[in-house]
Design a protein around this motif. Structure first.
Motif, short mmCIF file in Angstrom:
data_model
loop_
_atom_site.label_atom_id
_atom_site.label_comp_id
_atom_site.label_asym_id
_atom_site.label_seq_id
_atom_site.Cartn_x
_atom_site.Cartn_y
_atom_site.Cartn_z
N ASN A 182 0.87 -1.17 0.00
CA ASN A 182 0.00 0.00 0.00
C ASN A 182 0.91 1.23 0.00
N PRO A 187 -5.73 3.73 3.94
CA PRO A 187 -5.88 2.28 4.03
C PRO A 187 -6.66 1.70 2.86
N PHE A 189 -9.06 -1.65 1.77
CA PHE A 189 -9.90 -2.65 2.43
C PHE A 189 -10.32 -3.74 1.45
N ASN A 190 -10.50 -4.95 1.99
CA ASN A 190 -11.05 -6.09 1.25
C ASN A 190 -10.32 -6.30 -0.08
N ASN A 212 -7.53 -5.83 5.36
CA ASN A 212 -7.12 -4.45 5.05
C ASN A 212 -5.61 -4.36 5.08
N TYR A 257 -9.60 -3.44 -4.64
CA TYR A 257 -9.63 -3.01 -3.24
C TYR A 257 -10.55 -1.80 -3.11
N GLU A 260 -11.97 4.00 2.22
CA GLU A 260 -12.82 4.08 3.42
C GLU A 260 -14.28 4.40 3.09
#
Length: 283
Positions: A182, A187, A189-190, A212, A257, A260
């Motif tokens: 990353n 962030p 996620f998934n 994450n 991905y 948020e």
């Protein structure tokens, strides 16, 4: 001196940037290429109508099979900022015709979606994942003698002579660390990984459905690729010496991905001549 370049027509240079909203077509850049000048009657442009295949012999990605009409057509043009236009010509093996055509297609599709109100202007505050493939080890494994070995008769029985450079069914295997980074302040996620090319890993670890990757961190997966070869040991060794299998030029991985706000993002990982290319794509 005669001009042997197949340059674009004025109308092409005028239409091309409009088709991408005056943004650089490099998905990792997307810089605005036009803006106000200090002189009120002027505008400043840092955009370039770059050739996908070169305008003249000896240039980057030159295709001798194209006619002048094809070389000067808008289909052979991509709108880039001046930095990215220089970049693609300095490293033509990395920035192939296929990659540039994909950039152009993606940028134009995005502009249509924006024009139709399907998507808003891209948020800068979004994660960006990139992947790396690191060779761990590998080997070749004897799976039995081939029927192509010479035959001889011993005591009335026909047997294979495998005393000199026997032909063998080999399983050749590569094992890798597949690391997803990353490289952003936000962030992701998934995260999921899907193989969508013509070639695929024999095995790659599956991520849990809910996961994450925090900013500037990574996750490691293990991956394996196997192929079979019928031949002598030196042939198998020649295939195995490549840390990245040659067939991986047909490998394409889609890393999906969410940010948020649960907006979807996609990175496409391609391998071109042994080099890994990470590209941000439009979902």
């Amino acid at each position: 001196m005669a001009n042997n370049r197949d340059d674009f027509k004025k109308v092409t240079i005028e239409v091309l940037p409009k088709r991408v909203g005056y943004l650089c077509s490099n998905p990792n850049c997307r810089k605005l290429t036009v803006g106000a000048n200090q002189v009120s009657e002027k505008a400043t442009s840092i955009g370039i109508a770059a050739h996908i295949t070169a305008a003249s012999s000896g240039g980057p990605r030159y295709d001798e099979n194209l006619s002048t009409e094809q070389r000067t057509h808008i289909d052979n043009a991509i709108w880039l900022c001046s930095n990215c236009a220089t970049l693609i010509d300095k490293d033509e093996k990395k920035y192939t015709i296929e990659i540039l055509e994909n950039w152009k297609k993606t940028a134009e599709e995005e502009s249509v979606k924006k024009l139709n109100g399907e998507i808003q202007n891209k948020k800068v505050e979004a994660p960006f994942l990139e992947a790396d493939l690191i060779w761990k080890n590998g080997g070749r494994y004897n799976q039995g003698y081939s029927t192509k070995n010479p035959k001889e008769e011993i005591d009335g029985r026909v047997v294979y002579n495998v005393s000199n450079h026997p032909i063998i069914y080999w399983e050749i295997e590569w094992r890798f660390n597949f690391t997803i980074y990353n490289n952003s302040s936000f962030p992701a996620f998934n995260v999921s990984v899907e193989s969508i090319g013509k070639e695929h890993f024999t095995h790659i670890d599956k991520l849990s459905k809910v996961n994450n990757i925090p900013p500037f961190q990574n996750i490691d997966l293990t991956a394996k690729y196997s192929l079979y070869h019928e031949g002598i040991s030196t042939e198998a060794d020649e295939i195995m010496k490549h840390r990245i299998p040659e067939k991986f030029n047909n490998l394409v991985l889609r890393i999906k991905y969410f940010d948020e706000s649960r907006n979807e993002h996609i990175t496409l990982l391609r391998i071109v001549s042994g080099e890994l290319i990470n590209e941000k794509a439009i979902p």
